[in-house]
Design a protein around this motif. Sequence first.
Motif, PDB file in Angstrom:
ATOM      1  N   SER A 125       9.971  -2.299  12.632  1.00 11.22           N
ATOM      2  CA  SER A 125       9.671  -0.834  12.860  1.00 11.22           C
ATOM      3  C   SER A 125       8.867   0.071  12.169  1.00 11.22           C
ATOM      4  O   SER A 125       7.868   0.725  12.342  1.00 11.22           O
ATOM      5  N   ILE A 126       9.353  -0.039  10.966  1.00 16.54           N
ATOM      6  CA  ILE A 126       8.836   0.567   9.636  1.00 16.54           C
ATOM      7  C   ILE A 126       7.418  -0.127   9.403  1.00 16.54           C
ATOM      8  O   ILE A 126       6.466   0.691   9.182  1.00 16.54           O
ATOM      9  N   GLY A 158      10.707   8.977   9.862  1.00 18.47           N
ATOM     10  CA  GLY A 158       9.884   9.923   9.112  1.00 18.47           C
ATOM     11  C   GLY A 158       8.603   9.314   8.290  1.00 18.47           C
ATOM     12  O   GLY A 158       8.794   7.946   8.117  1.00 18.47           O
ATOM     13  N   ILE A 159       7.697   9.933   8.037  1.00 15.99           N
ATOM     14  CA  ILE A 159       6.321   8.981   7.281  1.00 15.99           C
ATOM     15  C   ILE A 159       6.809   8.339   6.169  1.00 15.99           C
ATOM     16  O   ILE A 159       6.032   7.261   5.645  1.00 15.99           O
ATOM     17  N   ASN A 160       7.880   8.911   5.311  1.00 12.23           N
ATOM     18  CA  ASN A 160       8.091   8.594   4.162  1.00 12.23           C
ATOM     19  C   ASN A 160       9.502   7.774   4.026  1.00 12.23           C
ATOM     20  O   ASN A 160      10.058   7.298   2.944  1.00 12.23           O
ATOM     21  N   ASP A 161      10.069   7.684   5.370  1.00  6.87           N
ATOM     22  CA  ASP A 161      11.569   7.055   5.374  1.00  6.87           C
ATOM     23  C   ASP A 161      11.342   5.423   4.659  1.00  6.87           C
ATOM     24  O   ASP A 161      10.499   4.919   5.307  1.00  6.87           O
ATOM     25  N   ASN A 162      12.400   5.133   3.893  1.00  6.03           N
ATOM     26  CA  ASN A 162      12.362   3.848   3.383  1.00  6.03           C
ATOM     27  C   ASN A 162      13.372   2.912   4.349  1.00  6.03           C
ATOM     28  O   ASN A 162      14.013   3.793   5.223  1.00  6.03           O
ATOM     29  N   LYS A 219      -0.970   1.350   6.127  1.00  7.98           N
ATOM     30  CA  LYS A 219      -0.478  -0.018   6.283  1.00  7.98           C
ATOM     31  C   LYS A 219       0.273  -0.238   4.945  1.00  7.98           C
ATOM     32  O   LYS A 219       1.295  -0.885   4.859  1.00  7.98           O
ATOM     33  N   ALA A 220      -0.437  -0.145   3.581  1.00  6.61           N
ATOM     34  CA  ALA A 220      -0.062  -0.423   2.460  1.00  6.61           C
ATOM     35  C   ALA A 220       1.320   0.615   2.102  1.00  6.61           C
ATOM     36  O   ALA A 220       2.565  -0.031   1.751  1.00  6.61           O
ATOM     37  N   HIS A 221       1.184   1.704   2.505  1.00 12.55           N
ATOM     38  CA  HIS A 221       2.328   2.720   2.228  1.00 12.55           C
ATOM     39  C   HIS A 221       3.674   2.238   3.123  1.00 12.55           C
ATOM     40  O   HIS A 221       4.779   2.323   2.632  1.00 12.55           O
ATOM     41  N   LYS A 222       3.365   1.869   4.376  1.00  6.53           N
ATOM     42  CA  LYS A 222       4.430   1.547   5.231  1.00  6.53           C
ATOM     43  C   LYS A 222       5.150   0.066   4.714  1.00  6.53           C
ATOM     44  O   LYS A 222       6.169   0.050   4.733  1.00  6.53           O
ATOM     45  N   LYS A 223       4.298  -0.568   4.038  1.00  7.15           N
ATOM     46  CA  LYS A 223       4.812  -1.769   3.364  1.00  7.15           C
ATOM     47  C   LYS A 223       5.805  -1.511   2.309  1.00  7.15           C
ATOM     48  O   LYS A 223       6.906  -2.173   2.041  1.00  7.15           O
ATOM     49  N   VAL A 224       5.508  -0.535   1.457  1.00  4.22           N
ATOM     50  CA  VAL A 224       6.206   0.009   0.556  1.00  4.22           C
ATOM     51  C   VAL A 224       7.400   0.616   1.003  1.00  4.22           C
ATOM     52  O   VAL A 224       8.565   0.310   0.461  1.00  4.22           O
ATOM     53  N   CYS A 225       7.546   1.250   1.995  1.00  2.00           N
ATOM     54  CA  CYS A 225       8.647   1.978   2.832  1.00  2.00           C
ATOM     55  C   CYS A 225       9.629   0.731   3.093  1.00  2.00           C
ATOM     56  O   CYS A 225      10.850   0.835   2.856  1.00  2.00           O
TER      57      CYS A 225
END
Length: 245
Positions: A125-126, A158-162, A219-225
Amino acid sequence: MSLNLVFMGTPEFAKEFLEHIYNKKNFNIKAVYTQPPRKAHRGQKINFSSVYKFAEEKKLNIICPESFSSSEIDAIKKIKPDVILVVAYGLILPAEVLRIPSCGAVNVHASMLPRWRGAAPIHRSILDGDETTGISIMKIEEGLDEGPTYLQSEIKIGINDNFNDVFNNLVDVGKVTLDLFFSSHQPYLPTPQNPKLVTYAKKINKNDMQINFKDTAFKAHKKVCAFSPKPGAWFMLGSDKYKIF
């Protein structure tokens, strides 16, 4: 009157729900089923599941079958559970097991079914950039997460939720939703899933964690999260491997 309950689960997510029902004292936990201990990491140390560790600490009856043989099924029949509660167990329950509990077999799943059936719904989902996810309390049938849902509770991502952020929010709302399901004097009617909306959350592998710089920054950001705080998204620069948290 307390229900006789068999709990089936393995990872930390499942342990949170076992601990919750244990502390509520509303159930007679007759047995805890979890995946057998496995050798893990370089030292080949025996690794016990989070559910196993909690059940052992509380001196609950722990059973770790590799599969549901006829003798294992007979053992469950002797327990005579009112309900089987499953949370991220990792084994498919055969039809004969599903017919044993007088009040049925119920699953707590970490997505808004039919989206993200399968093994890794939180990560997927993230990774997919979903703005929401949730908890589904569902009736277990023979197919993988195919049963109708009794109750669902949605949360925002959230956009930055890990991973930990989403995990903790799901646990919190999941406990409330499970309490609501078991405390209701009116039984919830199961609602069939829409087969046209099905997606599958396949198991995470090492390649899923690799950042591809041809992808979008989002997509890279979401992978980090998705892979924070562990094990970390990664990329190669020359012969060096870097992790990003």
